[in-house]
Write an enzyme that holds these catalytic residues in place. Structure first.
Site, PDB file in Angstrom:
ATOM      1  N   ASP A  35       0.862  -1.190   0.000  1.00  0.00           N
ATOM      2  CA  ASP A  35       0.000   0.000   0.000  1.00  0.00           C
ATOM      3  C   ASP A  35       0.894   1.234   0.000  1.00  0.00           C
ATOM      4  O   ASP A  35       1.826   1.326   0.803  1.00  0.00           O
ATOM      5  CB  ASP A  35      -0.907  -0.024   1.243  1.00  0.00           C
ATOM      6  CG  ASP A  35      -2.038   0.981   1.147  1.00  0.00           C
ATOM      7  OD1 ASP A  35      -1.758   2.185   0.941  1.00  0.00           O
ATOM      8  OD2 ASP A  35      -3.202   0.577   1.282  1.00  0.00           O
ATOM      9  N   VAL A 100     -10.960   2.528  -3.472  1.00  0.00           N
ATOM     10  CA  VAL A 100     -10.571   1.911  -4.746  1.00  0.00           C
ATOM     11  C   VAL A 100     -11.528   0.747  -4.989  1.00  0.00           C
ATOM     12  O   VAL A 100     -11.648  -0.153  -4.140  1.00  0.00           O
ATOM     13  CB  VAL A 100      -9.107   1.420  -4.724  1.00  0.00           C
ATOM     14  CG1 VAL A 100      -8.760   0.730  -6.045  1.00  0.00           C
ATOM     15  CG2 VAL A 100      -8.147   2.590  -4.485  1.00  0.00           C
ATOM     16  N   HIS A 104     -10.215  -5.876  -2.504  1.00  0.00           N
ATOM     17  CA  HIS A 104      -8.880  -6.056  -1.920  1.00  0.00           C
ATOM     18  C   HIS A 104      -9.002  -6.201  -0.414  1.00  0.00           C
ATOM     19  O   HIS A 104      -9.965  -5.727   0.197  1.00  0.00           O
ATOM     20  CB  HIS A 104      -7.963  -4.874  -2.258  1.00  0.00           C
ATOM     21  CG  HIS A 104      -8.503  -3.547  -1.865  1.00  0.00           C
ATOM     22  ND1 HIS A 104      -9.420  -2.868  -2.644  1.00  0.00           N
ATOM     23  CD2 HIS A 104      -8.290  -2.779  -0.772  1.00  0.00           C
ATOM     24  CE1 HIS A 104      -9.727  -1.724  -2.045  1.00  0.00           C
ATOM     25  NE2 HIS A 104      -9.068  -1.654  -0.904  1.00  0.00           N
ATOM     26  N   HIS A 106      -6.735  -5.533   3.139  1.00  0.00           N
ATOM     27  CA  HIS A 106      -5.574  -4.909   3.769  1.00  0.00           C
ATOM     28  C   HIS A 106      -4.988  -5.873   4.802  1.00  0.00           C
ATOM     29  O   HIS A 106      -5.727  -6.429   5.615  1.00  0.00           O
ATOM     30  CB  HIS A 106      -5.984  -3.637   4.528  1.00  0.00           C
ATOM     31  CG  HIS A 106      -6.596  -2.573   3.676  1.00  0.00           C
ATOM     32  ND1 HIS A 106      -5.915  -1.444   3.291  1.00  0.00           N
ATOM     33  CD2 HIS A 106      -7.841  -2.448   3.145  1.00  0.00           C
ATOM     34  CE1 HIS A 106      -6.705  -0.668   2.569  1.00  0.00           C
ATOM     35  NE2 HIS A 106      -7.880  -1.254   2.468  1.00  0.00           N
TER      36      HIS A 106
HETATM   37  P1  AMP Z   1      -9.816   1.138   0.369  1.00  0.00           P
HETATM   38  O1  AMP Z   1     -10.356   2.274   1.165  1.00  0.00           O
HETATM   39  O2  AMP Z   1      -9.933  -0.163   1.068  1.00  0.00           O
HETATM   40  O3  AMP Z   1     -10.422   1.146  -1.031  1.00  0.00           O
HETATM   41  O4  AMP Z   1      -8.265   1.398   0.270  1.00  0.00           O
HETATM   42  C1  AMP Z   1      -7.532   1.591  -0.881  1.00  0.00           C
HETATM   43  C2  AMP Z   1      -6.083   1.565  -0.480  1.00  0.00           C
HETATM   44  O5  AMP Z   1      -5.322   1.632  -1.655  1.00  0.00           O
HETATM   45  C3  AMP Z   1      -5.623   2.719   0.420  1.00  0.00           C
HETATM   46  O6  AMP Z   1      -5.058   2.173   1.603  1.00  0.00           O
HETATM   47  C4  AMP Z   1      -4.596   3.457  -0.419  1.00  0.00           C
HETATM   48  O7  AMP Z   1      -3.523   3.925   0.350  1.00  0.00           O
HETATM   49  C5  AMP Z   1      -4.174   2.385  -1.406  1.00  0.00           C
HETATM   50  N1  AMP Z   1      -3.689   2.840  -2.688  1.00  0.00           N
HETATM   51  C6  AMP Z   1      -4.217   3.811  -3.481  1.00  0.00           C
HETATM   52  N2  AMP Z   1      -3.534   3.904  -4.641  1.00  0.00           N
HETATM   53  C7  AMP Z   1      -2.555   2.956  -4.586  1.00  0.00           C
HETATM   54  C8  AMP Z   1      -1.522   2.543  -5.487  1.00  0.00           C
HETATM   55  N3  AMP Z   1      -1.338   3.122  -6.665  1.00  0.00           N
HETATM   56  N4  AMP Z   1      -0.707   1.532  -5.095  1.00  0.00           N
HETATM   57  C9  AMP Z   1      -0.874   0.932  -3.892  1.00  0.00           C
HETATM   58  N5  AMP Z   1      -1.834   1.277  -3.020  1.00  0.00           N
HETATM   59  C10 AMP Z   1      -2.660   2.269  -3.349  1.00  0.00           C
END
Ligand code: AMP
Length: 142
Positions: A35, A100, A104, A106
């Site tokens: 992340d 996103v 996924h 975490h």
């Molecule tokens: P969520 O709220 O579960 O959709 O979290 C999306 C996660 O993706 C967040 O923790 C961001 O920090 C992470 N994130 C966003 N863009 C990227 C990227 N290009 N590469 C890796 N992680 C990312």
């Protein structure tokens, strides 16, 4: 009705290799990478290759392989960072904190008395992400 999957989301671009990531694991069905705005040292995302917005529209057949890798990565990050525990998080739709829209999970190493940093907070330096990815790959290799 559920929102449609958008193949232009950032994780779909990472899966297609259109934008870079610090990958720690890949098989036929699942990829794991760092992340970029970690909530703790070693914060890793585990992502199925099959498209779905989140758990609400995922094909149940993707969940077994996904969570098998979540477990592998959880064990590896605990070992890699000598962590006291591991937090798993997974968000579905904006009201839950999802930002996103490709499913996924975490995986975040945890240490006694160290709180999580804010979600989608500060960008980590690429060198630090690369170093942490190396530690996780080494732990996954045994
Ligand atoms: P969520 O709220 O579960 O959709 O979290 C999306 C996660 O993706 C967040 O923790 C961001 O920090 C992470 N994130 C966003 N863009 C990227 C990227 N290009 N590469 C890796 N992680 C990312």
């Amino acid at each position: 009705m559920a929102e449609a999957y958008d193949p232009g989301n950032i994780f779909a671009k990472i899966l297609r290799g259109e934008i870079p990531s610090h990958r720690v694991y890949e098989d036929d069905a699942v990829v794991a990478f760092m992340d970029v705005m970690p909530q703790g040292t070693g914060h890793t995302l585990v992502v199925p290759k099959a498209p779905s917005r989140n758990m609400l529209d995922a094909d149940p057949a993707t969940l077994g392989p996904l969570f098998a890798v979540v477990q592998k990565v959880a064990v590896a990050v605990k070992k890699a960072f000598n962590a006291d525990g591991v937090t798993l998080m997974q968000f579905n739709e904006p009201a839950s904190g999802q930002t996103v829209y490709h499913l996924h999970v975490h995986v975040i190493p945890r240490f006694e008395d160290v709180p999580l940093k804010p979600h989608s907070g500060q960008m980590e330096k690429p060198e630090a992400l690369a170093e942490n990815a190396g530690k996780i790959r080494a732990a996954l290799a045994g």
